[in-house]
Motif scaffolding. Structure first.
Motif, PDB file in Angstrom:
ATOM      1  N   PHE A  13      -9.990   8.815  -6.716  1.00 24.61           N
ATOM      2  CA  PHE A  13      -9.411   9.531  -5.589  1.00 24.61           C
ATOM      3  C   PHE A  13     -10.414  10.462  -4.929  1.00 24.61           C
ATOM      4  N   CYS A  14     -11.077  11.284  -5.739  1.00 23.13           N
ATOM      5  CA  CYS A  14     -11.950  12.313  -5.155  1.00 23.13           C
ATOM      6  C   CYS A  14     -13.439  12.086  -5.442  1.00 23.13           C
ATOM      7  N   ARG A  32      -3.533  15.409  -5.517  1.00 24.14           N
ATOM      8  CA  ARG A  32      -3.233  14.058  -5.035  1.00 24.14           C
ATOM      9  C   ARG A  32      -1.828  13.973  -4.454  1.00 24.14           C
ATOM     10  N   ASN A  36       0.180  12.899  -0.508  1.00 28.34           N
ATOM     11  CA  ASN A  36       1.116  11.779  -0.624  1.00 28.34           C
ATOM     12  C   ASN A  36       0.534  10.541  -1.309  1.00 28.34           C
ATOM     13  N   ASP A  37      -0.133  10.729  -2.412  1.00 30.13           N
ATOM     14  CA  ASP A  37      -0.618   9.622  -3.222  1.00 30.13           C
ATOM     15  C   ASP A  37       0.564   9.111  -4.057  1.00 30.13           C
ATOM     16  N   ALA A  40       0.295   9.219  -7.848  1.00 31.17           N
ATOM     17  CA  ALA A  40       0.360  10.577  -8.401  1.00 31.17           C
ATOM     18  C   ALA A  40       1.821  10.994  -8.591  1.00 31.17           C
ATOM     19  N   ASP A  70       5.285   2.556  -4.261  1.00 27.82           N
ATOM     20  CA  ASP A  70       4.873   2.281  -5.637  1.00 27.82           C
ATOM     21  C   ASP A  70       5.911   1.388  -6.325  1.00 27.82           C
TER      22      ASP A  70
END
Length: 92
Positions: A13-14, A32, A36-37, A40, A70
């Motif tokens: 992610f980062c 995260r 809006n991941d 996560a 998801d």
């Protein structure tokens, strides 16, 4: 590739090194979720369900993750409805 080139494992992610403490994991997860991941939100729902036994919060996190696409959250929501955990049981 990381092992072959002896690279440090980084967060997808980062791109920072993977968190080593549970506090760092928690901070990363919250960061995260702020963007809006979907995964996560799924992870937080899973933690609430399995570690905290907080089914209401788990349902909310899974619902948000499912709304973001998801598929695992969709499945876990269906199981919650089937078993009546945190929601009214669906006998259909």
């Amino acid at each position: 590739r990381e092992q072959e080139q002896k690279l440090k494992h980084t967060c997808p992610f980062c791109r920072n090194p993977a968190p080593e403490s549970s506090e760092d994991v928690e901070k990363n997860l919250i960061k995260r979720m702020e963007v809006n991941d979907a995964f996560a939100f799924f992870q937080m729902g899973w933690r609430m369900f399995h570690h905290e036994k907080d089914y209401k919060s788990s349902f909310e996190y899974y619902s948000k993750a499912a709304a973001l696409g998801d598929i695992f959250a969709h499945y876990n929501l269906s199981v919650m409805y089937q078993k009546g955990e945190g929601v009214e049981k669906d006998d259909k």
